[in-house]
Enzyme design. Sequence first.
Site, short mmCIF file in Angstrom:
data_model
loop_
_atom_site.label_atom_id
_atom_site.label_comp_id
_atom_site.label_asym_id
_atom_site.label_seq_id
_atom_site.Cartn_x
_atom_site.Cartn_y
_atom_site.Cartn_z
N LYS A 191 0.85 -1.19 0.00
CA LYS A 191 0.00 0.00 0.00
C LYS A 191 0.88 1.24 0.00
CE LYS A 191 -2.00 2.76 2.79
NZ LYS A 191 -1.87 3.96 1.93
N GLU A 267 10.21 1.47 10.30
CA GLU A 267 11.17 2.56 10.06
C GLU A 267 10.37 3.86 10.22
OE1 GLU A 267 13.86 -0.17 7.04
OE2 GLU A 267 12.83 1.56 6.21
N CYS A 301 13.40 11.13 6.01
CA CYS A 301 13.45 10.83 7.44
C CYS A 301 14.85 11.06 8.01
CB CYS A 301 13.03 9.39 7.68
SG CYS A 301 14.10 8.22 6.83
N GLU A 403 9.54 16.48 15.19
CA GLU A 403 9.85 16.30 13.76
C GLU A 403 8.94 17.22 12.94
OE1 GLU A 403 8.47 12.77 11.58
OE2 GLU A 403 10.49 12.58 10.76
P1 NAD Z 1 2.23 8.30 7.68
O1 NAD Z 1 2.56 7.50 8.88
O2 NAD Z 1 1.16 9.31 7.78
O3 NAD Z 1 1.79 7.34 6.48
C1 NAD Z 1 2.62 6.30 6.01
C2 NAD Z 1 1.76 5.24 5.37
O4 NAD Z 1 0.93 4.65 6.35
C3 NAD Z 1 0.82 5.75 4.28
O5 NAD Z 1 0.74 4.80 3.25
C4 NAD Z 1 -0.51 5.87 5.02
O6 NAD Z 1 -1.64 5.79 4.17
C5 NAD Z 1 -0.42 4.67 5.94
N1 NAD Z 1 -1.24 4.76 7.14
C6 NAD Z 1 -1.57 5.86 7.84
N2 NAD Z 1 -2.33 5.52 8.91
C7 NAD Z 1 -2.47 4.17 8.89
C8 NAD Z 1 -3.15 3.22 9.71
N3 NAD Z 1 -3.83 3.60 10.80
N4 NAD Z 1 -3.08 1.92 9.38
C9 NAD Z 1 -2.38 1.52 8.29
N5 NAD Z 1 -1.75 2.37 7.46
C10 NAD Z 1 -1.77 3.68 7.76
O7 NAD Z 1 3.60 8.95 7.20
P2 NAD Z 1 3.82 9.96 5.99
O8 NAD Z 1 3.28 11.29 6.35
O9 NAD Z 1 3.34 9.30 4.73
O10 NAD Z 1 5.43 10.01 5.92
C11 NAD Z 1 6.21 10.86 6.68
C12 NAD Z 1 6.75 10.17 7.91
O11 NAD Z 1 7.46 9.00 7.54
C13 NAD Z 1 7.74 11.00 8.69
O12 NAD Z 1 7.50 10.85 10.06
C14 NAD Z 1 9.09 10.38 8.34
O13 NAD Z 1 10.11 10.56 9.27
C15 NAD Z 1 8.71 8.94 8.21
N6 NAD Z 1 9.69 8.20 7.40
C16 NAD Z 1 10.56 7.35 8.04
C17 NAD Z 1 11.53 6.65 7.27
C18 NAD Z 1 12.55 5.74 7.92
O14 NAD Z 1 13.22 5.01 7.20
N7 NAD Z 1 12.69 5.74 9.23
C19 NAD Z 1 11.56 6.83 5.90
C20 NAD Z 1 10.65 7.70 5.31
C21 NAD Z 1 9.71 8.39 6.07
O1 6OD Z 2 18.15 4.37 1.91
C1 6OD Z 2 17.30 3.61 2.42
O2 6OD Z 2 17.36 2.38 2.30
C2 6OD Z 2 16.20 4.19 3.19
N1 6OD Z 2 15.34 3.31 3.76
C3 6OD Z 2 16.05 5.53 3.28
C4 6OD Z 2 15.05 6.17 4.02
C5 6OD Z 2 14.81 7.47 3.83
C6 6OD Z 2 13.80 8.15 4.55
O3 6OD Z 2 13.09 9.03 4.11
#
Ligand code: NAD
Ligand code: 6OD
Length: 500
Positions: A191, A267, A301, A403
Amino acid sequence: MTLWHPDLLVGRPGGSPGLLQNYVGGSFVGGKTFPKLSPVTGETIAEVAEADEATVDAAVSAARQALNGPWGRMSEQERAVVLRRVADELERRFDDLVAAEVGDTGKSVSQARTLDIPRGAANFRAFADIVASASTESFSTSLPDGRRALNYAVRKPVGVVAIIVPWNLPLLLLTWKVAPALACGNSVVVKPSEETPSSATVLAEVMAAAGVPEGVFNLVHGFGPSSAGEFLTRHPGVDAITFTGESATGSTIAKAAADGVKAVSFELGGKNAGLIFADADLDAAVEGSVRSTFTNGGQVCLCTERLYVERSVYDEFCARLAQRATELPYGWPADESTANMPLISSQHREKVLGYYDLARAEGATVLAGGGVPSFDDARDGGWYVQPTVLTGLAADARTATEEIFGPVCHIAPFDTEDEAFALANDSQYGLAATVWTRDVGRAHRAGARLDTGIVWVNTWFLRDLRTPFGGMKASGVGREGGTHSLAFYSELTNVCVNLD
Ligand code: NAD
Ligand code: 6OD
């Protein structure tokens, strides 16, 4: 059927919307649609078919069935061959994928061409190699009572894996999980974010063209709560959930996973620190901090939102970073020189601008940005904000601790190495840290003392896909990458053979 209209997704006004569908058991299926808007102009660029509960159920069933078909009988080497074909096909669809990613996110074509899409193909090649050369442990056993045995472990798929990803690096983050999941013989239901449905839809076409058997890769579009995300995480037919996104969403998904006792890999968010020591190459530290703060509109992130600078170079560093922030070119995504991109949605822009206002209310000095750019063209309908550099906040200010996920950082001074490490560690998050120094001993001390999953020294976002990737504290659960991914996406059966 052509589902894909790349010309309409380059972030320029004037195109008519395409339709993006779910992919279940090898066929595209529709549903009630929702609009996908361009972050560049605010226009509708596609209609997306939302998967209802029945569609998610069909996707999970198709994935289950695929495990009993030819996919389930393939050896690791045979699956590695299929993964390499997927990588080849991703490269053949390179231009479509660039258009998809640029259209959905408003990022620059140069970033999509050099980072997002190449990493999609690289993820499949890397995990093809990793799984093809993976071994399991074996022990020759001899007990005190004289019995002897051979113990060895057999690697097996976990089953049906749900993969839920965010919008910031859509193809990169999706394939980072799809590739190892398939390498280990699982089937997947993915998804993508509701904000970025396009490259995942091209990936479904890529899977079919590469000969991935029907039902091995399934795609459901939609939102989180009361939509495809929740239907998927609560589905009893899902064996494991891997999720990238906000820490709060991770917490919700953890509760859903607990009911089914499902394995999870998370993550999550970050509030990453960058430490600039006076002995650093200051030119490299400034340019590195420009990258680590403003890449992808700060929507990575791993981006740095907290910078701590040794006091003797603090004023110079602040002035130089602020100057560079004001120089970053805007431009349309299709222009090679574009460095700024819009935020993903008007809602996310409201959140980031809310933090810009909060920072002022909390007493910050705004050295650069702090507002919204004006273009006098269609981009005024999009969701741009100015790259922003702040100073003067208290250590516990919300702007300095929460964040934001935008092109913004706060800079504070420090006097000693111990103080710098303590400031960096003073966070609910623990994803990544970046350290700029010429002192080799200090570099190693940073690796040992910083409580983050990754410590970069004199670089940022340099990735070797064999290394462990993940976060401590609220930044995640578990590690993926290299053999760490194999550990999550497979089960080990120990076989004990009596040798007497
Ligand atoms: P989000 O948590 O709002 O959404 C992520 C995904 O989860 C989307 O596909 C969304 O539709 C789905 N989702 C939301 N609520 C859900 C639920 N209750 N059940 C199941 N699925 C659900 O995050 P975002 O706004 O799309 O992305 C930004 C965030 O992602 C930031 O906090 C960022 O730091 C984090 N992020 C972390 C990493 C990492 O590797 N640690 C990488 C990229 C982004
Ligand atoms: O480089 C990667 O494998 C990875 N998971 C990066 C994540 C980036 C976050 O926005």
